[in-house]
Design a protein around this motif. Structure first.
Motif, short mmCIF file in Angstrom:
data_model
loop_
_atom_site.label_atom_id
_atom_site.label_comp_id
_atom_site.label_asym_id
_atom_site.label_seq_id
_atom_site.Cartn_x
_atom_site.Cartn_y
_atom_site.Cartn_z
N ARG A 113 0.83 -1.21 0.00
CA ARG A 113 0.00 0.00 0.00
C ARG A 113 0.86 1.26 0.00
O ARG A 113 0.59 2.21 -0.74
CB ARG A 113 -0.94 0.01 1.21
CG ARG A 113 -1.87 1.22 1.23
CD ARG A 113 -2.92 1.10 2.29
NE ARG A 113 -2.35 1.10 3.63
CZ ARG A 113 -3.08 1.05 4.75
NH1 ARG A 113 -4.40 0.96 4.66
NH2 ARG A 113 -2.50 1.05 5.93
N LEU A 114 1.92 1.29 0.81
CA LEU A 114 2.82 2.45 0.82
C LEU A 114 3.46 2.63 -0.55
O LEU A 114 3.57 3.76 -1.05
CB LEU A 114 3.89 2.28 1.90
CG LEU A 114 4.95 3.39 1.97
CD1 LEU A 114 4.29 4.74 2.26
CD2 LEU A 114 6.00 3.07 3.02
N HIS A 115 3.88 1.53 -1.17
CA HIS A 115 4.50 1.63 -2.49
C HIS A 115 3.52 2.21 -3.51
O HIS A 115 3.89 3.06 -4.34
CB HIS A 115 4.98 0.24 -2.94
CG HIS A 115 5.71 0.25 -4.24
ND1 HIS A 115 5.35 -0.54 -5.30
CD2 HIS A 115 6.79 0.97 -4.66
CE1 HIS A 115 6.16 -0.32 -6.31
NE2 HIS A 115 7.04 0.59 -5.95
N GLU A 116 2.27 1.77 -3.47
CA GLU A 116 1.26 2.32 -4.37
C GLU A 116 1.10 3.83 -4.15
O GLU A 116 0.90 4.59 -5.10
CB GLU A 116 -0.09 1.63 -4.13
CG GLU A 116 -0.16 0.19 -4.58
CD GLU A 116 -0.39 0.07 -6.07
OE1 GLU A 116 -0.78 1.07 -6.69
OE2 GLU A 116 -0.16 -1.03 -6.62
N GLN A 117 1.21 4.27 -2.90
CA GLN A 117 0.98 5.67 -2.57
C GLN A 117 2.12 6.59 -3.00
O GLN A 117 1.89 7.76 -3.29
CB GLN A 117 0.74 5.82 -1.06
CG GLN A 117 -0.57 5.18 -0.59
CD GLN A 117 -0.62 5.04 0.92
OE1 GLN A 117 0.40 4.93 1.60
NE2 GLN A 117 -1.83 5.05 1.47
N VAL A 118 3.36 6.07 -3.04
CA VAL A 118 4.51 6.96 -3.24
C VAL A 118 5.32 6.69 -4.50
O VAL A 118 6.15 7.52 -4.88
CB VAL A 118 5.46 6.92 -2.02
CG1 VAL A 118 4.72 7.29 -0.75
CG2 VAL A 118 6.14 5.55 -1.87
N ARG A 119 5.11 5.56 -5.17
CA ARG A 119 6.02 5.18 -6.26
C ARG A 119 5.98 6.17 -7.42
O ARG A 119 7.00 6.44 -8.05
CB ARG A 119 5.73 3.78 -6.74
CG ARG A 119 4.41 3.64 -7.49
CD ARG A 119 4.34 2.31 -8.26
NE ARG A 119 3.15 2.29 -9.07
CZ ARG A 119 2.00 1.75 -8.68
NH1 ARG A 119 1.92 1.17 -7.50
NH2 ARG A 119 0.95 1.78 -9.46
N ASP A 120 4.80 6.72 -7.73
CA ASP A 120 4.70 7.62 -8.87
C ASP A 120 5.41 8.95 -8.62
O ASP A 120 5.59 9.73 -9.56
CB ASP A 120 3.23 7.88 -9.21
CG ASP A 120 2.55 6.64 -9.78
OD1 ASP A 120 3.28 5.76 -10.27
OD2 ASP A 120 1.31 6.56 -9.73
N SER A 121 5.79 9.22 -7.38
CA SER A 121 6.55 10.44 -7.07
C SER A 121 8.05 10.17 -7.00
O SER A 121 8.81 11.02 -6.53
CB SER A 121 6.06 11.02 -5.73
OG SER A 121 4.69 11.38 -5.80
N GLY A 122 8.47 8.98 -7.43
CA GLY A 122 9.90 8.68 -7.50
C GLY A 122 10.49 8.08 -6.24
O GLY A 122 11.71 8.12 -6.06
#
Length: 652
Positions: free
Chosen positions: A77-86
């Motif tokens: 869930r954390l990865h989904e939340q932050v991955r698009d911001s690099g």
């Protein structure tokens, strides 16, 4: 150091309201002092973090298996939340060794160069002041921004880290989100820092629930400092109303210094345990108003019933081999009858089918039907293990084969399965170099472990599986032709769940298994069964099992309804009685031939507007596999702004 970040830390509270900024500055200063005086680290050294050997990493993963399983949802869930911001996401053990890494293909090379990989050690004694290491020493969340890192090599990186505690206050791990080339402004990290803390707390709650699953669990939310992250906190009590335990921050907020086992629910709240159970039964799923007797603070609570030990029905406990499979579809039954004729003929069996279509269950059924049924069934997922570890995992190693190797060496999966069955899942993802070694093992019936000088004879029965088109991979030079012909002696294709005529039988059997595991008795109305059967299930039986597991967990009234299933299933499929033909017409063509893989991937990604989850589901693979394919084909996703603009053009 103080001059570098005093202004950024001045005034107010850290995101999440957990620590004052002045206290954070003091923690960073103390961490720098430890780095210089205690650990004697030279900040100018530019080496990447220490990395565990293959053997050390495997042992670490084995020891942390339960923690890893429970933490996966929070990490994902954390990865989904932050991955698009690099950002990348790390999960480490309590000593700072990373056991899980989530990045993005376009940035992974830079992350690896910086040391963000599975097996890297981010303790303070290794790296000096850093997110993971300082969070471990202080046992508190920390944001370490750019030049606040002790090593010059880590300057420019921003790290938001939060420790994860077990139900008895033991530090079990750290959740961390990092990005390189971060903005100068420290406050730019406030949202990510808060997300890291929220997901770390969610993992803590999941660990608590797992530890006390045989007790009543009260999930409490409401005002007060210990709810500053907007999350619920847990309390466990027995059938007599005696409080067994409370999660860490709930205990700090309500029971400072108290001996919890000596207290009862009615000693703390305005309702007794019996009243809580009664209200939960009267209004299933509705929040229960609750007031703390000590300070009058009001909360809302949800009650979770204990998981009782249940006898496994005889129909589930005695079935073995193909009898254990839910199979009434003619194509599946035909495959079963054909495979029975070759199961003990020393032929390598190849199972084809989409991801999640039940290939491992079918392989276990083959083993259970064979004369080897009382010998080991050993499975290895070739796509789930880092390439650097597959060789030692598959073929084993001898004493002294590499730094960190066990004193007595270690048997690989091939040796462990001798006399039984070796199941190689996702064989299409095996590196080319190892395909050569596997071919030799299959041809000669012997294996040479890493560091060994003499071969060891093995008695192998091999079942392989893949969702990929191996013939197309052979033509593209991505899979050895001689190994392909060795593997395809007996090929069986398993249909996708949406293609099976026995979907209702499969749904009922999977539900029965989940109910046994949960120790519960729930009914499934025919109307809901029909709606489940009409859903296309792009993730196949694996998706079905996860959806049913979720529904069983959240259902409180004894009858499963559409509202109990995950959101993606509720709308529109489970809330509108669509005809199966309509649903199936809209289903993705997951089983189409690979053709030119790069063009196929690009077409699907563009059709899904570069939504990786949607494209992976349409192709019939996992997100991680799609990312690997994109990286192999040199496909880099456009940035979020480009994707959003493209989506806008297509939809207007």
């Amino acid at each position: 150091m103080q001059g570098r970040h005093t202004d950024a830390l001045a005034g107010g509270l850290l995101p999440g309201g957990m620590l004052s900024l002045a206290a954070t500055e003091a923690r960073l200063r103390e961490s720098w002092r430890r780095s210089e005086e205690t650990y004697r680290i030279d900040p100018s050294t530019r080496s990447s973090p220490r990395v565990l050997s293959a053997a050390e990493f495997r042992d670490l993963r084995d020891r942390a298996a339960v923690f890893l399983r429970i933490a996966q949802l929070g990490v994902a869930r954390l990865h989904e939340q932050v991955r698009d911001s690099g950002y990348c996401v790390l999960l480490t053990t309590g000593d700072g060794a990373s056991v899980d890494f989530r990045g993005t293909p376009s940035l992974d090379a830079e992350f690896r160069r910086r040391g963000f990989i599975a097996g890297a050690c981010w303790s303070e004694s290794d790296e000096g002041t850093c997110g993971v290491g300082t969070a471990i020493v202080d046992r508190a969340p920390i944001l370490v921004h750019r030049e606040e890192h002790f090593r010059n090599h880590n300057h420019g990186i921003t790290c938001s880290a939060a420790p994860v505690f077990g139900p008895r206050d033991e530090l079990v791990g750290v959740l961390n989100a990092s990005a390189f080339a971060a903005p100068e402004n420290r406050s730019s990290q406030s949202v990510v820092f808060r997300l890291v803390q929220q997901n770390a707390l969610a993992i803590e709650n999941a660990l608590f629930v797992e530890s006390y699953k045989t007790a009543w669990i009260l999930s409490i939310s409401g005002p007060g400092d210990c709810w500053s992250l907007g999350e619920a906190h847990c309390l466990a009590f027995d059938d007599g109303g005696r409080i067994l335990a409370a999660s860490r921050r709930l205990r700090a907020g309500l029971f400072p210094g108290a001996e919890l086992p000596s207290r009862r629910v009615e000693d703390v709240f305005d309702l007794s345990a019996d009243e809580l159970v009664k209200r939960a039964h009267e209004r299933p799923g509705a929040p229960i108003p609750l007031r703390c007797l000590a300070n009058g603070v009001r909360f809302e609570a949800q009650l979770r019933a204990p998981v009782r030990e249940a006898a496994v029905p005889a129909t589930l406990s005695v079935k073995r081999g193909f009898d254990a499979l839910a199979a009434e579809d003619p194509r599946v039954l035909e495959s079963i009858e054909r495979v029975k004729r070759v199961v003990d003929r020393k032929l390598t069996i190849l199972l084809l089918g989409e991801t999640g279509s039940g290939k491992e269950a079918f392989a276990r059924a083959i083993h259970g039907h064979s004369l080897r049924r009382d010998k080991p069934f050993v499975a290895l997922n070739c796509a789930a293990i880092p390439e650097s570890l597959i060789e030692s995992e598959l073929f084993g190693y001898k004493e002294g084969a590499f730094t960190g190797a066990k004193a007595k060496g270690s048997k690989g999966k091939v040796q462990q399965s001798s006399g039984g069955t070796l199941f190689l899942d996702e064989i299409g993802d095996m590196p080319l170099a190892l395909q050569t070694r596997l071919l030799r093992v299959l041809a000669e019936g012997e294996v040479v472990a890493l560091g060994a000088s003499e071969p060891e004879a093995v008695d192998l029965n091999v079942v392989c599986a893949t969702h990929r088109d191996l013939a197309a991979m052979v033509r593209a030079g991505q899979f050895r032709e001689d190994l392909y012909y060795r593997l395809n002696a007996a090929v069986f294709r398993l249909p996708a769940l949406r293609e099976r005529s026995d979907r209702r039988v499969v749904i009922r059997q999977v539900l029965a298994q989940e109910l046994v595991t949960a120790g519960r008795q729930l009914s499934l109305p025919d109307a809901v069964l029909e709606q489940l059967a009409a859903y296309p299930w792009p993730g196949n039986i694996r998706e079905l099992r996860n959806a049913l597991r979720f529904a069983v967990a959240v259902c409180d009234d004894g009858v499963l309804a559409a509202a109990h299933f995950p959101d993606g299933l509720q709308a529109p499929v489970l809330t509108v009685a669509a005809a199966p033909a309509v649903v199936f017409a809209a289903a993705p063509e997951a089983g189409r031939p690979a053709g030119n893989e790069r063009d196929t991937l690009l077409d699907e990604l563009r059709r899904c507007h570069w939504n990786i989850s949607a494209a992976a589901a349409a192709i019939g693979v996992s997100r991680s596999t799609l990312y690997r394919r994109m990286q192999r084909q040199g496909i880099v996703a456009p940035n979020a702004a480009d994707a959003l603009e493209a989506h806008g053009r297509l939809t207007h």
